[in-house]
Design an enzyme around this catalytic site. Structure first.
Site, mmCIF file in Angstrom:
data_model
loop_
_atom_site.group_PDB
_atom_site.id
_atom_site.type_symbol
_atom_site.label_atom_id
_atom_site.label_comp_id
_atom_site.label_asym_id
_atom_site.label_seq_id
_atom_site.Cartn_x
_atom_site.Cartn_y
_atom_site.Cartn_z
ATOM 1 N N THR A 96 0.859 -1.188 0.000
ATOM 2 C CA THR A 96 0.000 0.000 0.000
ATOM 3 C C THR A 96 0.902 1.247 0.000
ATOM 4 O O THR A 96 2.077 1.168 0.326
ATOM 5 C CB THR A 96 -0.928 0.021 1.234
ATOM 6 O OG1 THR A 96 -0.124 -0.054 2.413
ATOM 7 C CG2 THR A 96 -1.929 -1.112 1.203
ATOM 8 N N LYS A 125 7.529 2.103 3.055
ATOM 9 C CA LYS A 125 8.560 2.693 3.913
ATOM 10 C C LYS A 125 8.010 3.171 5.256
ATOM 11 O O LYS A 125 8.743 3.199 6.250
ATOM 12 C CB LYS A 125 9.213 3.874 3.177
ATOM 13 C CG LYS A 125 10.123 3.429 2.057
ATOM 14 C CD LYS A 125 10.352 4.520 1.034
ATOM 15 C CE LYS A 125 9.222 4.572 0.045
ATOM 16 N NZ LYS A 125 9.519 5.218 -1.222
ATOM 17 N N GLU A 149 13.000 -5.648 1.438
ATOM 18 C CA GLU A 149 13.991 -5.298 0.419
ATOM 19 C C GLU A 149 13.568 -4.071 -0.389
ATOM 20 O O GLU A 149 14.382 -3.210 -0.728
ATOM 21 C CB GLU A 149 14.202 -6.497 -0.527
ATOM 22 C CG GLU A 149 15.273 -6.313 -1.559
ATOM 23 C CD GLU A 149 16.659 -6.052 -0.963
ATOM 24 O OE1 GLU A 149 17.262 -6.986 -0.438
ATOM 25 O OE2 GLU A 149 17.120 -4.900 -1.028
ATOM 26 N N GLY A 206 5.432 6.169 -12.991
ATOM 27 C CA GLY A 206 5.187 5.419 -11.749
ATOM 28 C C GLY A 206 6.347 5.468 -10.778
ATOM 29 O O GLY A 206 6.430 4.650 -9.864
ATOM 30 N N GLU A 209 6.220 9.206 -5.533
ATOM 31 C CA GLU A 209 5.297 8.854 -4.456
ATOM 32 C C GLU A 209 3.916 9.406 -4.796
ATOM 33 O O GLU A 209 3.789 10.315 -5.633
ATOM 34 C CB GLU A 209 5.762 9.487 -3.142
ATOM 35 C CG GLU A 209 7.093 8.984 -2.632
ATOM 36 C CD GLU A 209 7.080 7.479 -2.394
ATOM 37 O OE1 GLU A 209 6.360 7.002 -1.528
ATOM 38 O OE2 GLU A 209 7.813 6.774 -3.111
ATOM 39 N N LYS A 224 14.764 6.773 3.613
ATOM 40 C CA LYS A 224 15.598 5.616 3.283
ATOM 41 C C LYS A 224 16.891 5.645 4.106
ATOM 42 O O LYS A 224 17.357 4.610 4.600
ATOM 43 C CB LYS A 224 15.885 5.601 1.777
ATOM 44 C CG LYS A 224 14.628 5.236 0.973
ATOM 45 C CD LYS A 224 14.783 5.526 -0.498
ATOM 46 C CE LYS A 224 13.525 5.099 -1.267
ATOM 47 N NZ LYS A 224 13.464 5.647 -2.615
HETATM 48 N N1 HSE Z 1 9.369 7.572 -5.103
HETATM 49 C C1 HSE Z 1 10.433 6.669 -4.883
HETATM 50 C C2 HSE Z 1 11.597 7.025 -5.797
HETATM 51 C C3 HSE Z 1 9.950 5.289 -5.155
HETATM 52 O O1 HSE Z 1 11.400 7.819 -6.709
HETATM 53 O O2 HSE Z 1 12.697 6.543 -5.584
HETATM 54 C C4 HSE Z 1 10.867 4.211 -4.685
HETATM 55 O O3 HSE Z 1 11.066 4.248 -3.308
#
Ligand code: HSE
Length: 338
Positions: A96, A125, A149, A206, A209, A224
């Site tokens: 999700t 995340k 991962e 795609g 976010e 991250k």
């Molecule tokens: N929006 C994130 C990116 C997706 O562009 O890296 C992957 O975490």
């Protein structure tokens, strides 16, 4: 053992996972001994379908292609928890959208699965950033596994490399490009495209976010970094404690100017454990074209990990994308089934 898969969230990534599972059914069994049934798919927009004997994936994917929903299949009724239980799922793939404030709805899904001894893989995340310790303990207490991962570098196996590949090394620092959207935008802006058009293209592909300010303001890379601080160093570095600057003020002329000086502008994210204080940062930097990260373009991510025993190890691969992130869920499920 047959893996009975429940999927929460069937947007771009979840649909890609179902496509890969469907296309590679025989190969997965023959090469990896990975046998599966998809027993539950739950999506806010597409609907909820469940069959403890295994859903017809061909029919589900056809329904999505034709109607963008599961309306051609019988609809399952009940709360997520009830359906998870009734489905007999042994593993939950949680995909999700990320909510960095509440972790929801992913956090509730993951807790529901782990507390029932159902292993979880997630690309989400929010829950990992907000509740890593709680979820790890919940998994342990219930004899389940928790894998994630896809939360960093999509299906490119950074987490597996850090946990297994460089086992025995001490990590001194890492620095890299951890957000695909902004690296894609900086690449396009370097080719003369305007900021807004570059962002729109990243969204259409795609990469971004659901709320792309998370990408362009550096929050996604910061989360991250925060997750890596926890996983690699056991350190609590909340996202708002990461030194963070995004790319909203970077302009095409600035990139052009950097190019004339033999440099590329990259949004770098890093953790530096070489002094007593762990430094966590996300910032746009001008780096010389000879730098290994200068030639990383598009949505590709890359990270250089500095270790004691191996020196520098650099991993390059996709950092975002539907199939690439679907692969993260699949890879985790295969590894967990072993
Ligand atoms: N929006 C994130 C990116 C997706 O562009 O890296 C992957 O975490």
């Amino acid at each position: 053992m047959i893996n009975k898969i429940a999927l929460a969230g069937c947007g771009n990534v979840g649909t890609a996972l179902l496509e890969i599972l469907h296309e590679k059914k025989d190969e997965l069994r023959e090469k990896y001994g990975f046998e599966y049934k998809v027993v539950l798919v739950s999506d806010l927009m597409k609907g909820v379908i469940m069959d403890p004997e295994g859903l017809d994936l061909g029919a589900a994917l056809e329904s999505v292609r034709e109607t963008r929903t599961f309306e051609k299949l019988p609809r399952a009724e009940g709360s997520f928890e009830e359906l998870l239980e009734r489905s007999g799922a042994t593993v939950l793939a949680e995909g999700t959208p990320t909510n960095l404030k509440t972790g929801e709805p992913g956090l509730t899904h993951i807790r529901a699965a782990l507390s029932r001894g159902i292993s979880v893989t997630t690309t989400n995340k929010g829950p990992i950033a907000l509740a890593f310790d709680e979820l790890t303990e919940l998994a342990k207490a219930n004899g389940a596994q928790l894998s994630y991962e896809g939360v960093v570098m999509s299906g490119t196996p950074l987490i597996d490399m850090m946990k297994n590949g460089v086992a025995g090394c001490s990590v001194l620092k890492l620095e890299g490009i951890l957000n695909g959207t902004t690296n894609f935008m900086l690449t396009k802006m370097g080719e003369g495209m305007e900021y807004g058009a570059a962002l729109a293209e990243a969204q259409a592909l795609g990469y971004a976010e659901a709320d792309p300010t998370g990408d362009v303001e550096g929050w996604d890379a910061a989360v991250k970094v925060s997750i890596l601080a926890k996983i690699l160093f056991g350190a609590d570095v909340p996202v708002d404690k990461v030194e963070r600057t995004g790319i909203t003020k970077v302009t095409p002329p600035q990139i052009e100017e950097a190019k004339k000086n033999g440099c590329a502008v990259k949004l770098l994210a890093g953790l530096d454990a070489s002094s007593s204080r762990l430094r966590a940062y996300v910032e746009p930097k001008e780096i010389p074209m000879s730098h290994p990260l200068a030639s990383i373009n598009g949505a590709t991510n890359a990270i250089t990990v500095t270790t004691d025993n191996l020196g520098d190890v650099t991993l390059i691969g996709p950092g975002a994308g539907r199939k690439e992130t679907g692969q993260a869920l699949l890879g985790d499920m295969i590894r967990m089934s072993r």
